[in-house]
Design a protein around this motif. Structure first.
Motif, mmCIF file in Angstrom:
data_model
loop_
_atom_site.group_PDB
_atom_site.id
_atom_site.type_symbol
_atom_site.label_atom_id
_atom_site.label_comp_id
_atom_site.label_asym_id
_atom_site.label_seq_id
_atom_site.Cartn_x
_atom_site.Cartn_y
_atom_site.Cartn_z
ATOM 1 N N LYS A 2 0.752 -1.331 -0.086
ATOM 2 C CA LYS A 2 -0.166 0.039 0.021
ATOM 3 C C LYS A 2 0.713 1.272 0.197
ATOM 4 N N ASN A 3 2.021 1.232 0.799
ATOM 5 C CA ASN A 3 2.908 2.291 0.670
ATOM 6 C C ASN A 3 3.830 2.462 -0.703
ATOM 7 N N LEU A 4 3.417 1.544 -1.591
ATOM 8 C CA LEU A 4 4.444 1.729 -2.759
ATOM 9 C C LEU A 4 3.464 2.082 -4.008
ATOM 10 N N ALA A 5 2.445 1.718 -3.902
ATOM 11 C CA ALA A 5 1.426 1.846 -5.174
ATOM 12 C C ALA A 5 -0.019 2.005 -4.771
ATOM 13 N N CYS A 6 -0.798 2.812 -5.591
ATOM 14 C CA CYS A 6 -2.230 3.129 -5.237
ATOM 15 C C CYS A 6 -2.950 1.933 -5.711
ATOM 16 N N GLN A 7 -4.210 1.665 -5.068
ATOM 17 C CA GLN A 7 -5.175 0.854 -5.566
ATOM 18 C C GLN A 7 -5.444 0.854 -7.063
ATOM 19 N N VAL A 8 -5.474 1.921 -7.582
ATOM 20 C CA VAL A 8 -5.793 1.988 -8.885
ATOM 21 C C VAL A 8 -4.707 1.345 -9.816
ATOM 22 N N CYS A 9 -3.528 1.641 -9.532
ATOM 23 C CA CYS A 9 -2.451 0.811 -10.371
ATOM 24 C C CYS A 9 -2.674 -0.734 -10.490
ATOM 25 N N PHE A 10 -2.874 -1.000 -9.295
ATOM 26 C CA PHE A 10 -3.131 -2.631 -9.439
ATOM 27 C C PHE A 10 -4.301 -2.863 -10.122
ATOM 28 N N ILE A 11 -5.262 -2.308 -9.676
ATOM 29 C CA ILE A 11 -6.642 -2.589 -10.622
ATOM 30 C C ILE A 11 -6.464 -2.519 -11.882
ATOM 31 N N THR A 12 -5.921 -1.310 -12.648
ATOM 32 C CA THR A 12 -5.809 -0.936 -13.821
ATOM 33 C C THR A 12 -4.815 -1.984 -14.589
ATOM 34 N N HIS A 13 -3.594 -2.453 -13.657
ATOM 35 C CA HIS A 13 -2.642 -3.164 -14.366
ATOM 36 C C HIS A 13 -3.318 -4.653 -14.597
ATOM 37 N N SER A 83 -4.318 12.059 -5.371
ATOM 38 C CA SER A 83 -5.275 11.138 -4.990
ATOM 39 C C SER A 83 -6.231 10.746 -6.138
ATOM 40 N N VAL A 84 -6.881 9.664 -6.262
ATOM 41 C CA VAL A 84 -7.857 9.489 -7.212
ATOM 42 C C VAL A 84 -9.047 8.618 -6.738
ATOM 43 N N ARG A 85 -10.067 8.681 -7.218
ATOM 44 C CA ARG A 85 -11.319 8.005 -6.509
ATOM 45 C C ARG A 85 -11.082 6.363 -7.010
ATOM 46 N N THR A 86 -11.465 5.597 -6.099
ATOM 47 C CA THR A 86 -11.313 3.980 -6.325
ATOM 48 C C THR A 86 -12.811 3.578 -6.825
ATOM 49 N N VAL A 87 -12.501 2.486 -7.463
ATOM 50 C CA VAL A 87 -13.923 1.761 -8.145
ATOM 51 C C VAL A 87 -14.805 1.645 -6.837
ATOM 52 N N ALA A 88 -14.223 1.234 -5.620
ATOM 53 C CA ALA A 88 -15.423 0.997 -4.465
ATOM 54 C C ALA A 88 -15.965 2.280 -4.171
ATOM 55 N N GLU A 89 -15.137 3.300 -4.287
ATOM 56 C CA GLU A 89 -15.932 4.586 -3.982
ATOM 57 C C GLU A 89 -16.918 5.129 -4.803
ATOM 58 N N THR A 90 -16.725 4.842 -6.218
ATOM 59 C CA THR A 90 -17.682 5.208 -7.221
ATOM 60 C C THR A 90 -18.710 4.486 -7.064
ATOM 61 N N LEU A 113 -20.694 -1.216 -16.248
ATOM 62 C CA LEU A 113 -20.774 0.165 -16.903
ATOM 63 C C LEU A 113 -19.905 1.149 -15.989
ATOM 64 N N LEU A 114 -20.287 0.998 -14.627
ATOM 65 C CA LEU A 114 -19.461 1.654 -13.668
ATOM 66 C C LEU A 114 -18.097 1.591 -13.538
ATOM 67 N N VAL A 115 -17.621 0.184 -13.406
ATOM 68 C CA VAL A 115 -16.211 -0.237 -13.323
ATOM 69 C C VAL A 115 -15.507 0.160 -14.472
ATOM 70 N N THR A 116 -15.931 -0.121 -15.775
ATOM 71 C CA THR A 116 -14.980 0.046 -16.966
ATOM 72 C C THR A 116 -14.902 1.482 -17.012
ATOM 73 N N THR A 117 -15.911 2.071 -16.981
ATOM 74 C CA THR A 117 -16.209 3.645 -17.173
ATOM 75 C C THR A 117 -15.181 4.463 -16.162
ATOM 76 N N HIS A 118 -15.081 4.059 -14.899
ATOM 77 C CA HIS A 118 -14.275 4.344 -13.978
ATOM 78 C C HIS A 118 -12.697 4.421 -14.311
ATOM 79 N N LEU A 119 -12.563 3.036 -14.867
ATOM 80 C CA LEU A 119 -10.933 2.947 -15.089
ATOM 81 C C LEU A 119 -10.263 3.677 -16.417
ATOM 82 N N ALA A 120 -11.472 3.978 -17.047
ATOM 83 C CA ALA A 120 -11.018 4.899 -18.156
ATOM 84 C C ALA A 120 -10.828 6.308 -17.835
ATOM 85 N N ARG A 121 -11.835 6.586 -16.826
ATOM 86 C CA ARG A 121 -11.727 8.084 -16.338
ATOM 87 C C ARG A 121 -10.550 8.455 -15.402
#
Length: 311
Positions: A2-13, A83-90, A113-121
């Motif tokens: 958690k200290n090295l990379a944000c959640q979005v990086c792992f989800i997006t990867h 900072s960036v919103r996570t999928v869970a927050e959306t 629709l929520l997840v794929t669009t969030h990842l693009a956003r």
């Protein structure tokens, strides 16, 4: 980790590993050295490049107070600049806004629709444009055509947009504008606009997309292109996807995959809706039979009571 990379990086990867496409060689996301992370001795510092720390919004919440720029970078909440919103927050934001139960066959569509669009956003190079808007409108019109609670549909779409930090009214307006523009042109006219631009705003917007090396492809953008193919009187197919993708300098593979996913999902939805319609018809038939049986019993009891009174 958690200290090295944000959640979005792992989800997006993880998302990119599965779907590939035009993102595989993107400069927007730097690779993460997982082996180094596991050992606890990273060979280089890991920097999150999916963070948006700019203040201009592509689709402002109050259109009256914005300019007419449709291609600026999106706005997100910022804490210390990173900072960036996570999928869970959306998703949580959506659930707070829309509190009505969603039928099971539409629940998966809303979640995807929520997840794929969030990842693009949350990608750094994401830009809102009328094609994206048309793709969103296509999903709402096609996949939710038979939504059982018509009175709740508009609230559902508005809640999805607000959870994704989008303006539903702006999307409807831009989608209608692009729809009208596309109907008045042939496929060749549209391809020429993509390759050379033109004298109108939409032609120049399409041209700017093709010239933008940082452009982030999204599923809704792809579906917007599919809808444009249909509106100009052409069938959306693999060969046409290749031509349009070439004119826009995007991955034809990703566009073809989204077309295939769209067609398969539409067929499954039709089958599910037919099944639910048959089940509903059976339930209504059973209910009608029960009511008829009750009416028959009530009539028989009334006749018996009448005969007893006469005797």
């Amino acid at each position: 980790m958690k200290n090295l990379a944000c959640q979005v990086c792992f989800i997006t990867h993880f998302y990119l590993q599965r779907h590939g496409g035009c993102f595989q060689n993107s400069k927007l996301i730097r690779p993460i050295n997982y082996s180094a992370l596991v050992r606890g001795r990273p060979k280089r510092s890991v920097v999150c490049r999916s963070v948006e720390n700019v203040k201009s919004s592509s689709v402002p919440e109050h259109p009256s107070s914005s300019d007419n720029n449709t291609t600026s970078v999106v706005d997100t909440k910022s804490h210390n600049g990173y900072s960036v919103r996570t999928v869970a927050e959306t998703i949580s934001d959506f659930l707070k806004r829309f509190r009505h139960p969603i039928p099971s066959i539409y629940r998966t569509i809303v979640q995807e629709l929520l997840v794929t669009t969030h990842l693009a956003r949350v990608s750094l190079g994401f830009q809102y444009d009328p094609v994206f808007a048309l793709g969103f409108q296509m999903v709402t019109q096609v996949f939710f055509k038979s939504y059982p609670k018509a009175a709740e549909k508009e609230q559902l779409f508005d809640s999805i947009c607000k959870a994704l930090l989008l303006d539903y009214e702006r999307i409807k307006k831009d989608a209608a504008m692009l729809e009208e523009w596309t109907k008045a042109r042939t496929e060749q006219d549209i391809l020429q606009a993509m390759e050379t631009g033109g004298q109108d705003e939409i032609s120049n917007t399409l041209y700017s997309i093709g010239q933008n090396e940082w452009f982030v492809y999204s599923r809704l953008f792809g579906l917007g292109l599919v809808r444009m193919m249909e509106l100009c009187g052409e069938e959306a197919n693999s060969e046409r996807c290749k031509r349009w993708a070439s004119a826009l300098h995007i991955s034809s593979l990703k566009l073809e995959q989204d077309l295939d996913t769209y067609q398969q999902s539409l067929e499954r939805l039709k089958q599910a809706e037919q099944l639910f319609a048959e089940l509903e018809a059976r339930q209504k038939k059973k209910l009608a039979e029960k009511l008829a049986e009750r009416a028959k019993r009530a009539q028989e009891e009334a006749m018996k009571a009448e005969q007893q009174e006469k005797s």
